[in-house]
Enzyme design. Structure first.
Site, PDB file in Angstrom:
ATOM      1  N   SER A   1      65.455 -36.091  44.396  1.00  0.00           N
ATOM      2  CA  SER A   1      65.519 -34.813  43.681  1.00  0.00           C
ATOM      3  C   SER A   1      64.778 -34.874  42.348  1.00  0.00           C
ATOM      4  CB  SER A   1      66.983 -34.421  43.454  1.00  0.00           C
ATOM      5  OG  SER A   1      67.086 -33.250  42.682  1.00  0.00           O
ATOM      6  N   LEU A   2      65.011 -35.926  41.590  1.00  0.00           N
ATOM      7  CA  LEU A   2      64.349 -36.068  40.289  1.00  0.00           C
ATOM      8  C   LEU A   2      62.841 -36.177  40.446  1.00  0.00           C
ATOM      9  CD1 LEU A   2      64.668 -36.435  37.213  1.00  0.00           C
ATOM     10  CD2 LEU A   2      64.866 -38.894  37.630  1.00  0.00           C
TER      11      LEU A   2
ATOM     12  N   ALA B   1      67.387 -39.607  42.201  1.00  0.00           N
ATOM     13  CA  ALA B   1      66.586 -40.182  43.281  1.00  0.00           C
ATOM     14  C   ALA B   1      65.472 -39.201  43.677  1.00  0.00           C
ATOM     15  CB  ALA B   1      67.495 -40.529  44.460  1.00  0.00           C
TER      16      ALA B   1
ATOM     17  N   ASP C   1      69.312 -50.005  45.913  1.00  0.00           N
ATOM     18  CA  ASP C   1      70.052 -48.760  46.095  1.00  0.00           C
ATOM     19  C   ASP C   1      70.083 -48.331  47.563  1.00  0.00           C
ATOM     20  OD1 ASP C   1      70.554 -48.737  43.423  1.00  0.00           O
ATOM     21  OD2 ASP C   1      69.070 -47.205  42.916  1.00  0.00           O
ATOM     22  N   GLY C   2      69.026 -48.654  48.321  1.00  0.00           N
ATOM     23  CA  GLY C   2      69.029 -48.326  49.738  1.00  0.00           C
ATOM     24  C   GLY C   2      70.135 -49.056  50.477  1.00  0.00           C
TER      25      GLY C   2
ATOM     26  N   ASP D   1      57.207 -27.205  50.993  1.00  0.00           N
ATOM     27  CA  ASP D   1      57.193 -28.353  51.893  1.00  0.00           C
ATOM     28  C   ASP D   1      58.612 -28.756  52.280  1.00  0.00           C
ATOM     29  OD1 ASP D   1      54.469 -28.382  51.746  1.00  0.00           O
ATOM     30  OD2 ASP D   1      54.304 -30.257  50.617  1.00  0.00           O
TER      31      ASP D   1
ATOM     32  N   ALA E   1      57.346 -28.935  46.378  1.00  0.00           N
ATOM     33  CA  ALA E   1      56.041 -28.262  46.385  1.00  0.00           C
ATOM     34  C   ALA E   1      56.161 -26.805  46.809  1.00  0.00           C
ATOM     35  CB  ALA E   1      55.069 -29.008  47.303  1.00  0.00           C
TER      36      ALA E   1
END
Length: 300
Positions: A199-200, A197, A76-77, A185, A220
């Site tokens: 976010s999940l 990605a 995916d990167g 954070d 966090a």
């Protein structure tokens, strides 16, 4: 007579064990008399490291190329890198998974022959994926400053603290209306494509890829009553950052840069979309179950 197709081919240069799949792809395309435009770095890897004999139509050395289809050979990167190179060219991208998860690059090496048949028959769907754009402004002069890299993201834009610093404050306005000031954070602003990605991983929602939405998820957060927010993708997001270290990180599809807290961030939908080739018999929900074991119950 089969139609001629032009392919722009990009790949991960750290997958020597996948040489069999690479040789198979180029052999099949050669049989079809395809025009091959190969990324320079990938071409050198193929010919010098893997000793694959290829005679491309041309070598891609910058972003001034054209093709009917772009092929991403990697994970995916790699797919995200290809999306940044394709940009607003309206070239559909297909990903062959040479990595591990392969959520965007969801064609397995074993399916290469079938994929080539599908591409030449035109029996595939194209999904239009939302892209986010970033603009940066100095808060004392209002002057716009250039982003150090490509200022567009298919997956996500994250504003984060530096590793050694304490949490940061992120004042967030949506369409000129104050939302909240995150003490965290950082935050992740994700497209539906990027919702599975980063976010999940920090507790964000899964968004259906064509849902025309944007998710904002804190990383966090200091307060337990701060939760992810889902917006329409025509929303305009404005961020003002406060940090004890007086700087912070911005990550655009994983490309990270340090910025002064005097720099404000504006995020909105880009004026183009990325086109992703999908198999006609493969749905997003099937991919969720297969790739992420989503909803799996070990008791079954």
């Amino acid at each position: 007579m089969a139609k001629s197709l032009k392919f722009a081919i990009f790949g991960n240069v750290y997958q020597p064990r996948k040489s069999t799949a690479l040789r198979k792809l180029f052999s099949l395309l050669d049989e079809r008399k395809a025009e091959l435009y190969i990324d320079k770095e990938f071409y050198e890897f193929l010919t010098e490291n893997l000793l694959i004999d290829i005679k491309p139509t041309s070598i891609i050395t910058d972003n001034s190329f054209s093709a009917d289809i772009a092929i991403s050979m990697g994970g995916d990167g790699t797919f995200l890198k290809v999306a940044s190179k394709v940009g607003n060219k309206n070239i559909p991208i297909v990903g062959i998974n040479m990595g591990r998860l392969g959520f965007l690059a969801d064609i397995s090496p074993e399916e290469i022959e079938t994929l080539v048949d599908i591409l030449y028959a035109g029996k595939y769907d194209i999904e239009r994926r939302t892209v986010l754009s970033v603009r940066l402004f100095k808060n004392d002069t209002g002057e716009e400053i250039a982003c150090k890299g490509y200022p567009y993201a298919l997956n996500d834009i994250a504003v984060l603290k530096h590793d050694s610093s304490s949490m940061i404050g992120i004042q967030t306005d949506i369409n000129d209306s104050y939302l909240t000031t995150y003490q965290a954070d950082g935050i992740v602003i994700a497209t539906p494509t990027g919702s599975t990605a980063y976010s999940l991983s920090v507790g964000g929602p899964i968004l259906e890829p064509t849902s025309h939405t944007i998710g904002i998820t804190p990383v966090a957060p200091h307060s337990l009553n701060v939760r992810p927010v889902v917006l329409r993708d025509d929303s305009k997001i404005h961020l003002k950052i406060a940090s004890r270290s007086q700087n912070y990180l911005i990550s655009i599809d994983g490309r990270s840069y340090s910025l002064s807290e005097k720099v404000e961030v504006y995020v909105q939908k880009a004026n183009y979309e990325v086109l992703v080739i999908k198999r006609q018999n493969q749905t997003f929900f099937q991919t969720l179950r297969q790739k992420m074991m989503w909803g799996a119950d070990s008791r079954d």
